[in-house]
Scaffold this motif. Structure first.
Motif, PDB file in Angstrom:
ATOM      1  N   LYS A   1       0.828  -1.203   0.000  1.00 28.20           N
ATOM      2  CA  LYS A   1       0.000   0.000   0.000  1.00 28.20           C
ATOM      3  C   LYS A   1       0.863   1.254   0.000  1.00 28.20           C
ATOM      4  O   LYS A   1       2.009   1.241   0.462  1.00 28.20           O
ATOM      5  CB  LYS A   1      -0.941   0.006   1.206  1.00 28.20           C
ATOM      6  CG  LYS A   1      -0.250   0.170   2.544  1.00 28.20           C
ATOM      7  CD  LYS A   1      -1.257   0.240   3.683  1.00 28.20           C
ATOM      8  CE  LYS A   1      -1.965  -1.071   3.867  1.00 28.20           C
ATOM      9  NZ  LYS A   1      -2.885  -1.033   5.043  1.00 28.20           N
ATOM     10  N   ASP A   2       0.324   2.313  -0.543  1.00 23.65           N
ATOM     11  CA  ASP A   2       1.015   3.610  -0.551  1.00 23.65           C
ATOM     12  C   ASP A   2       1.103   4.099   0.893  1.00 23.65           C
ATOM     13  O   ASP A   2       0.091   4.480   1.485  1.00 23.65           O
ATOM     14  CB  ASP A   2       0.220   4.591  -1.419  1.00 23.65           C
ATOM     15  CG  ASP A   2       0.922   5.931  -1.576  1.00 23.65           C
ATOM     16  OD1 ASP A   2       1.559   6.373  -0.609  1.00 23.65           O
ATOM     17  OD2 ASP A   2       0.823   6.527  -2.659  1.00 23.65           O
ATOM     18  N   VAL A   3       2.296   4.055   1.462  1.00 23.34           N
ATOM     19  CA  VAL A   3       2.451   4.353   2.891  1.00 23.34           C
ATOM     20  C   VAL A   3       2.090   5.801   3.199  1.00 23.34           C
ATOM     21  O   VAL A   3       1.506   6.098   4.243  1.00 23.34           O
ATOM     22  CB  VAL A   3       3.888   4.033   3.359  1.00 23.34           C
ATOM     23  CG1 VAL A   3       4.033   4.294   4.861  1.00 23.34           C
ATOM     24  CG2 VAL A   3       4.238   2.587   3.047  1.00 23.34           C
TER      25      VAL A   3
ATOM     26  N   ASP B   1       4.322   5.128  10.908  1.00 20.73           N
ATOM     27  CA  ASP B   1       4.988   4.281   9.921  1.00 20.73           C
ATOM     28  C   ASP B   1       6.284   4.882   9.374  1.00 20.73           C
ATOM     29  O   ASP B   1       6.794   4.425   8.344  1.00 20.73           O
ATOM     30  CB  ASP B   1       4.040   4.000   8.745  1.00 20.73           C
ATOM     31  CG  ASP B   1       3.137   2.796   9.001  1.00 20.73           C
ATOM     32  OD1 ASP B   1       3.374   2.079   9.989  1.00 20.73           O
ATOM     33  OD2 ASP B   1       2.186   2.586   8.212  1.00 20.73           O
ATOM     34  N   VAL B   2       6.844   5.893  10.043  1.00 12.17           N
ATOM     35  CA  VAL B   2       8.041   6.534   9.486  1.00 12.17           C
ATOM     36  C   VAL B   2       9.251   5.599   9.493  1.00 12.17           C
ATOM     37  O   VAL B   2      10.259   5.887   8.845  1.00 12.17           O
ATOM     38  CB  VAL B   2       8.396   7.850  10.220  1.00 12.17           C
ATOM     39  CG1 VAL B   2       7.305   8.889  10.021  1.00 12.17           C
ATOM     40  CG2 VAL B   2       8.674   7.601  11.701  1.00 12.17           C
ATOM     41  N   GLY B   3       9.147   4.488  10.190  1.00 13.08           N
ATOM     42  CA  GLY B   3      10.237   3.514  10.176  1.00 13.08           C
ATOM     43  C   GLY B   3      10.208   2.586   8.975  1.00 13.08           C
ATOM     44  O   GLY B   3      11.143   1.798   8.767  1.00 13.08           O
ATOM     45  N   LYS B   4       9.164   2.660   8.170  1.00  8.31           N
ATOM     46  CA  LYS B   4       9.045   1.716   7.061  1.00  8.31           C
ATOM     47  C   LYS B   4      10.102   1.894   5.967  1.00  8.31           C
ATOM     48  O   LYS B   4      10.645   0.892   5.468  1.00  8.31           O
ATOM     49  CB  LYS B   4       7.638   1.772   6.466  1.00  8.31           C
ATOM     50  CG  LYS B   4       6.625   0.978   7.284  1.00  8.31           C
ATOM     51  CD  LYS B   4       5.281   0.859   6.580  1.00  8.31           C
ATOM     52  CE  LYS B   4       4.389  -0.125   7.324  1.00  8.31           C
ATOM     53  NZ  LYS B   4       3.062  -0.270   6.665  1.00  8.31           N
ATOM     54  N   PRO B   5      10.414   3.111   5.536  1.00  5.75           N
ATOM     55  CA  PRO B   5      11.420   3.226   4.475  1.00  5.75           C
ATOM     56  C   PRO B   5      12.745   2.550   4.828  1.00  5.75           C
ATOM     57  O   PRO B   5      13.378   1.922   3.967  1.00  5.75           O
ATOM     58  CB  PRO B   5      11.581   4.744   4.318  1.00  5.75           C
ATOM     59  CG  PRO B   5      10.259   5.302   4.718  1.00  5.75           C
ATOM     60  CD  PRO B   5       9.810   4.429   5.851  1.00  5.75           C
TER      61      PRO B   5
ATOM     62  N   HIS C   1      10.045  -4.824  12.268  1.00  2.00           N
ATOM     63  CA  HIS C   1      10.494  -3.947  13.360  1.00  2.00           C
ATOM     64  C   HIS C   1      10.436  -2.463  12.987  1.00  2.00           C
ATOM     65  O   HIS C   1      11.152  -1.649  13.572  1.00  2.00           O
ATOM     66  CB  HIS C   1      11.914  -4.315  13.811  1.00  2.00           C
ATOM     67  CG  HIS C   1      12.069  -5.750  14.196  1.00  2.00           C
ATOM     68  ND1 HIS C   1      11.328  -6.318  15.206  1.00  2.00           N
ATOM     69  CD2 HIS C   1      12.864  -6.740  13.695  1.00  2.00           C
ATOM     70  CE1 HIS C   1      11.656  -7.601  15.329  1.00  2.00           C
ATOM     71  NE2 HIS C   1      12.580  -7.882  14.418  1.00  2.00           N
ATOM     72  N   HIS C   2       9.562  -2.112  12.046  1.00  2.00           N
ATOM     73  CA  HIS C   2       9.490  -0.691  11.682  1.00  2.00           C
ATOM     74  C   HIS C   2       8.960   0.154  12.826  1.00  2.00           C
ATOM     75  O   HIS C   2       9.228   1.349  12.894  1.00  2.00           O
ATOM     76  CB  HIS C   2       8.645  -0.484  10.417  1.00  2.00           C
ATOM     77  CG  HIS C   2       7.173  -0.572  10.617  1.00  2.00           C
ATOM     78  ND1 HIS C   2       6.460  -1.745  10.427  1.00  2.00           N
ATOM     79  CD2 HIS C   2       6.254   0.368  10.971  1.00  2.00           C
ATOM     80  CE1 HIS C   2       5.183  -1.519  10.658  1.00  2.00           C
ATOM     81  NE2 HIS C   2       5.021  -0.255  10.988  1.00  2.00           N
TER      82      HIS C   2
ATOM     83  N   LEU D   1      13.141   7.272  15.321  1.00  2.00           N
ATOM     84  CA  LEU D   1      13.123   8.429  14.426  1.00  2.00           C
ATOM     85  C   LEU D   1      12.197   9.525  14.947  1.00  2.00           C
ATOM     86  O   LEU D   1      12.491  10.718  14.836  1.00  2.00           O
ATOM     87  CB  LEU D   1      12.689   7.995  13.027  1.00  2.00           C
ATOM     88  CG  LEU D   1      13.663   7.096  12.258  1.00  2.00           C
ATOM     89  CD1 LEU D   1      13.021   6.614  10.957  1.00  2.00           C
ATOM     90  CD2 LEU D   1      14.965   7.827  11.969  1.00  2.00           C
ATOM     91  N   THR D   2      11.070   9.116  15.501  1.00  2.62           N
ATOM     92  CA  THR D   2      10.115  10.079  16.049  1.00  2.62           C
ATOM     93  C   THR D   2      10.733  10.848  17.212  1.00  2.62           C
ATOM     94  O   THR D   2      10.594  12.074  17.310  1.00  2.62           O
ATOM     95  CB  THR D   2       8.833   9.364  16.513  1.00  2.62           C
ATOM     96  OG1 THR D   2       8.216   8.717  15.389  1.00  2.62           O
ATOM     97  CG2 THR D   2       7.846  10.345  17.121  1.00  2.62           C
TER      98      THR D   2
END
Length: 476
Positions: free
Chosen positions: A260-262, A294-298, A313-314, A321-322
């Protein structure tokens, strides 16, 4: 000067009805030989029918002259903004700020304006950010001044700058972020030349302090339509200057590794979270957690041999990151901690529907969430954006079941206060040890036992403590 139509006359009349003190204050300034005008956001909000208890005025009087006029009339006076020409007062529950006409100057390098006093209302209005904020109503005369077409833009729901946008944003780059904020707050459209200038001048935002950016971004996030504001920030490149993780969610989707488009998914999660806020008003912590979840996904994206995409583990990477980003934006530690906690926990629920959760897992879920549990419920439900109705219904049913199970166990065990069955004093007495590391270790062991097995009676708790102490070599 502009002549108001009937609807505008009613709006201004309503403004003065809500605040009869405005005319009274105007008479005091007139008697002292000064002008006084309701200005900016107060006029805009009055015309929109959303006036609050904060009123803004401008005047040709210098701060010391303003103080002389309001002394003895105001219920309270504060001078914290005096160096910027502003005197604050309180009267009958209203908060009023009176600012000397200004003609702000910027050198294009420093991060804050250099304030110089203007000589006329027109000077003051010309230096304001947008036309909808560059209108004034004199008191007590009630003359309406609108040199830049603010009424027209208000009617058209358009955000436009009084001067050329390049000049306006060159003076204060934060105005680019304010354009997005007003678009989110008022559900207005930003004028195309303004958008073009925002795109061309996005790097100028680097001149602005983190605190000013943080405050403006927070207002955007708790606005009525933060999604439109966020899209504008991403599309113009402004987000890349202070929150690049959001633009980074636009992951490439190829024909062999569909997911899906994150980025779009994230915006939907924010909207879903807003719908679950309830009557308490905008919840920045919940909205920010939805934005960052979901900022850990990339950084964790992987494609398996079968072509399937994973983001293992995203949530852990995303929490880190947050924390880094919110620290850079100078958010308070408690706010950052709450958002980070929600990001870290947002995946914990998945797996419950497969029957893998024991009562111990439920206790840990509640204990780890602590005071964030209510928000975690909302975030987890908001994260379901699948278009598969059967799957969405199953996930909702699973979470309903988990909440019911939490309520059942909570009723039996007081989950909000899960603590060991023996306190520190009892541990020291039973083991014959003084305060120190052993007591803390024993306390943590008993808490883990409490989470695993639920409440123990006194004899069971003591037996388990002695067993642990013998295994650790603390007693023979």
């Amino acid at each position: 000067m502009s002549v108001l139509n009937s609807a505008q006359q009613k709006a201004v009349a309503e403004l003065l009805r809500v605040s009869p003190l405005a005319d009274e204050l105007g008479h005091r300034f007139a008697a002292a030989g000064h002008e006084l005008h309701l200005v900016g956001g107060s006029v805009r909000d009055a015309l929109l029918g959303t006036l609050g208890d904060d009123l803004d005025f401008c005047t040709d009087a210098r701060p010391e002259q303003t103080l002389a006029v309001v002394q003895g009339w105001a219920d309270a006076i504060w001078e914290t903004g005096r160096e910027f020409g502003t005197i604050g007062i309180q009267k009958n529950g209203l908060r009023i700020e009176i600012t000397t006409f200004r003609a702000e100057a910027y050198d294009g390098v420093t991060r804050n304006p250099v304030v110089s006093y203007g000589t006329s209302l027109l000077d003051d209005l010309s230096r304001r950010d947008f036309t909808i904020n560059a209108m004034a109503v004199s008191v007590p005369g009630h003359e309406f001044t609108d040199p830049f077409g603010g009424l027209r833009d208000l009617s058209a729901k358009l955000i436009r700058t009084p001067a050329a946008p390049q000049i306006s944003f060159g003076d204060d780059p934060l105005r680019m972020l304010r354009a997005a904020r007003f678009a989110a707050k008022l559900r207005f459209t930003v004028d195309e030349p303004v958008i073009a200038a925002m795109r061309d001048m996005a790097a100028d935002l680097d001149r602005i302090t983190a605190e000013r950016i943080r405050d403006e971004f927070t207002k955007l996030m708790i606005a009525a339509d933060p999604i439109s504001g966020l899209r504008l920030l991403v599309d113009t490149g402004l987000a890349d200057r202070f929150l690049p993780e959001i633009s980074g969610l636009k992951l490439e989707i190829d024909e062999h590794a569909q997911h899906k488009d994150v980025y779009e998914h994230t915006l939907i999660v924010v909207m879903n979270a807003m719908r679950l806020e309830g009557d308490g008003g905008p919840d920045f912590v919940l909205r920010m957690a939805a934005l960052m979840h979901d900022v850990g996904k990339p950084a964790t994206k992987a494609v398996g041999r079968d072509g399937r995409v994973s983001f293992h583990h995203h949530e852990v990477v995303g929490a880190r990151l947050t924390k880094q980003r919110m620290k850079a934006m100078k958010y308070p530690k408690d706010v950052t901690s709450e958002v980070v906690g929600l990001v870290a926990l947002h995946l914990r629920f998945y797996g419950y529907g497969r029957g893998e959760w024991t009562d111990s897992a439920v206790r840990r879920y509640v204990t780890d969430a602590g005071p964030l549990l209510s928000r975690l419920h909302k975030l987890t439900r908001s994260d379901v954006t699948t278009r598969n109705r059967r799957k969405a219904a199953q996930l909702a049913a699973d979470y309903d079941a988990l909440e019911d199970r939490i309520a059942r166990i909570a009723a039996e065990e007081d989950l909000a206060k899960v603590r060991p069955d023996l306190d520190g004093n009892a541990i020291m007495e039973l083991l014959g040890v003084p305060p120190g590391p052993i007591v803390g270790q024993a306390w943590r062991f008993l808490k883990e036992l409490r989470l695993d097995r639920g409440p123990l009676d006194r004899d069971e708790a003591e037996a388990e403590l002695f067993k642990w102490a013998r295994e650790q070599g603390h007693i023979s």
